[in-house]
Write an enzyme that holds these catalytic residues in place. Structure first.
Site, short mmCIF file in Angstrom:
data_model
loop_
_atom_site.label_atom_id
_atom_site.label_comp_id
_atom_site.label_asym_id
_atom_site.label_seq_id
_atom_site.Cartn_x
_atom_site.Cartn_y
_atom_site.Cartn_z
N ARG A 226 -6.27 -2.60 16.27
CA ARG A 226 -7.63 -2.68 15.52
C ARG A 226 -8.63 -1.69 15.73
O ARG A 226 -9.40 -1.27 15.01
CB ARG A 226 -7.86 -4.04 15.58
CG ARG A 226 -9.18 -4.43 15.01
CD ARG A 226 -9.56 -5.97 14.50
NE ARG A 226 -9.09 -6.75 15.38
CZ ARG A 226 -9.44 -7.10 16.75
NH1 ARG A 226 -10.50 -6.42 17.06
NH2 ARG A 226 -9.12 -7.89 17.45
N TYR B 75 -17.84 1.21 -10.26
CA TYR B 75 -16.81 0.73 -10.32
C TYR B 75 -17.04 -0.87 -10.32
O TYR B 75 -17.58 -1.47 -9.56
CB TYR B 75 -15.89 1.13 -9.03
CG TYR B 75 -14.51 0.23 -8.95
CD1 TYR B 75 -13.48 0.32 -10.02
CD2 TYR B 75 -14.44 -0.31 -7.64
CE1 TYR B 75 -12.63 -0.58 -9.89
CE2 TYR B 75 -13.27 -1.07 -7.53
CZ TYR B 75 -12.45 -1.33 -8.59
OH TYR B 75 -11.07 -2.11 -8.52
N ASP C 248 -20.70 7.09 -2.54
CA ASP C 248 -19.24 7.04 -2.84
C ASP C 248 -18.78 8.11 -3.70
O ASP C 248 -19.15 8.43 -4.98
CB ASP C 248 -19.15 5.69 -3.78
CG ASP C 248 -17.61 5.31 -4.31
OD1 ASP C 248 -16.69 6.23 -4.16
OD2 ASP C 248 -17.14 4.19 -4.30
N LYS D 195 -7.31 7.02 -4.02
CA LYS D 195 -7.45 7.85 -5.37
C LYS D 195 -7.03 9.20 -4.88
O LYS D 195 -6.02 9.50 -4.34
CB LYS D 195 -8.72 7.51 -5.77
CG LYS D 195 -9.26 6.24 -6.15
CD LYS D 195 -8.24 5.57 -6.96
CE LYS D 195 -8.62 4.23 -7.60
NZ LYS D 195 -8.85 3.10 -6.68
C1 PLP Z 1 -15.34 4.91 -7.39
C2 PLP Z 1 -14.49 3.76 -6.74
N1 PLP Z 1 -15.06 3.22 -5.48
C3 PLP Z 1 -14.18 2.26 -4.73
C4 PLP Z 1 -13.18 1.63 -5.41
C5 PLP Z 1 -12.43 0.70 -4.64
O1 PLP Z 1 -11.28 1.23 -3.82
P1 PLP Z 1 -9.94 0.47 -3.51
O2 PLP Z 1 -9.28 -0.02 -4.78
O3 PLP Z 1 -9.12 1.27 -2.93
O4 PLP Z 1 -10.37 -0.80 -2.73
C6 PLP Z 1 -12.52 2.19 -6.32
C7 PLP Z 1 -11.33 1.71 -7.01
O5 PLP Z 1 -10.96 1.89 -8.13
C8 PLP Z 1 -13.29 3.06 -7.28
O6 PLP Z 1 -12.72 3.68 -8.69
#
Ligand code: PLP
Length: 381
Positions: free
Chosen positions: A50, A102, A175, A200
């Site tokens: 961890r 998101y 992000d 992604k």
């Molecule tokens: C821009 C963005 N940030 C964060 C996330 C969340 O990521 P995760 O699905 O890996 O938890 C996503 C998921 O689609 C996303 O498109």
């Protein structure tokens, strides 16, 4: 001094030279929970997975180098990474947040972080004046920017917003899921922390769920390292290896995806059944010039609105090359219906106000032959 290695070189060799005993080119998968101590008070540098694991560390060091950050941290998902970052804030803190981000991040703010006393103030972060006003609200401690946004591909002026946040003592979190360090490096622009859904583009093959944080300074690194271990939402060794393997081809994948996306966006913008196309690479996109000034490409995400929303089910069911699925960034092209899928946690009135309407579709463009992709869209449109 030798020149720093270009990102393509760094990533192609991600995880290499980590096993001097055998010379293994591929980073070994250390599938272990714990590590034996040589003696009382001694450690090999690894104690418990961890806290740290050599395979995860290989991924984390690759991410930190790609982002030119101080340290990288890998998490079990993008949302786990964002959740951990939000724990930097004390109860009573307010966060200025991109309004059309998101849907899962919106849900995290509204249905999880709120109960710990974190309040999100949603703002159109492509509107610098709106952000300036929001940052002056009492109790604002952080600015959370998604740029380009999901799904409308709005662009925030990162250097300006980061400077505004710093002026009021707020931490800036970006992000960067849609553009990756190959196209946009928020830490270079002054951001404190960059977060990713590594599910992604970073991993790129729709085969692993993962998240990441990269911190700009040793102070932020120390705090994130503490939280990563204290909260424990870490990425396992097998998944760390998959993400590391994916990263090796990120520059090549992104290049092809972006080229395909540019062609598709242009084609869609001339199609009579398409009302509007949102792709920052199109010169008419309101964020085109801003993105050009702060990034080295436009990414491979497109949103478009069809003239007749009643045709959406037939489009989603009719595609034969695009896959109707909820994710993005992989080598396979996907088509998503944001209003019903990724953004289902937002109220209809909010979705209407943001422009996430019943005729809006989102494409994550993959590496397939672009003629096949266009023919597929032609058939369903
Ligand atoms: C821009 C963005 N940030 C964060 C996330 C969340 O990521 P995760 O699905 O890996 O938890 C996503 C998921 O689609 C996303 O498109």
């Amino acid at each position: 001094m030798t020149a720093p290695l270009a990102i393509e070189t760094q990533l192609a060799q991600a995880g290499c030279r980590r096993d001097p005993r055998t010379g293994a080119l591929s980073a070994p998968i250390y599938q272990t929970a714990s590590f034996a101590h040589p003696a009382l008070g001694q450690s090999t540098g690894f104690d418990y997975s961890r806290t740290s694991n050599p395979t995860r560390l290989a991924l984390e060091e690759t991410l930190a180098a790609a982002e030119a950050g101080h340290r990288g941290f890998a998490f079990a998902s993008g949302l786990a990474a964002i959740d951990t970052v939000l724990r930097l804030l004390e109860a009573g803190s307010r966060v200025v947040v991109t309004e059309d981000l998101y849907g899962g991040t919106f849900r995290l703010f509204e249905k999880a972080a709120r109960s710990f006393g974190i309040e999100a103030l949603y703002v159109d972060t492509s509107d610098t004046e709106a952000v300036r006003r929001a940052l002056k609200e009492p109790g604002v401690r952080a600015l959370f920017i998604e740029s380009p946004t999901n799904p409308l591909l709005k662009i925030a002026n990162l250097p300006v917003l980061i400077a505004l946040a710093r002026g009021v003592g707020a931490v800036t979190i970006v992000d960067n899921t849609f553009l990756t360090p190959c196209r946009q490096r928020p830490l270079d622009l002054g951001a404190d922390l960059v977060v990713y859904s590594a599910t992604k583009y970073l991993s790129g093959h729709n085969d692993v769920v993962a998240g990441a944080v990269v911190a700009r300074t040793s102070e932020w690194s120390e705090r994130i390292a503490f939280l990563q271990n204290a909260v424990g939402a870490v990425l396992g060794p097998q998944d760390s290896w998959l993400a590391l393997r994916g990263l090796k081809t990120l520059p090549l994948r992104l290049k092809q995806q972006e080229e395909n996306a540019g062609r598709i966006a242009e084609w869609l913008s001339r199609h009579p059944r398409v009302k509007s196309v949102y792709y920052p690479g199109l010169p008419g996109h309101p964020g085109h010039d801003t993105l050009k000034s702060q990034a080295s490409g436009f990414g491979a995400m497109i949103a478009f609105e069809v003239e007749d929303a009643a045709r959406v089910p037939a489009i989603l069911e009719g595609v034969r090359v695009f896959l109707f699925a909820e994710s993005l960034g992989g080598v396979e092209s996907l088509i998503t219906y944001p209003r019903v899928q990724t953004h289902a946690d937002m109220a209809s009135a909010v979705l209407d106000r943001l422009g996430i309407g019943p005729g809006l579709l989102r494409l994550s463009v993959g590496i397939e032959n672009v003629a096949d992709l266009i023919r597929d869209l032609e058939n369903v449109l």
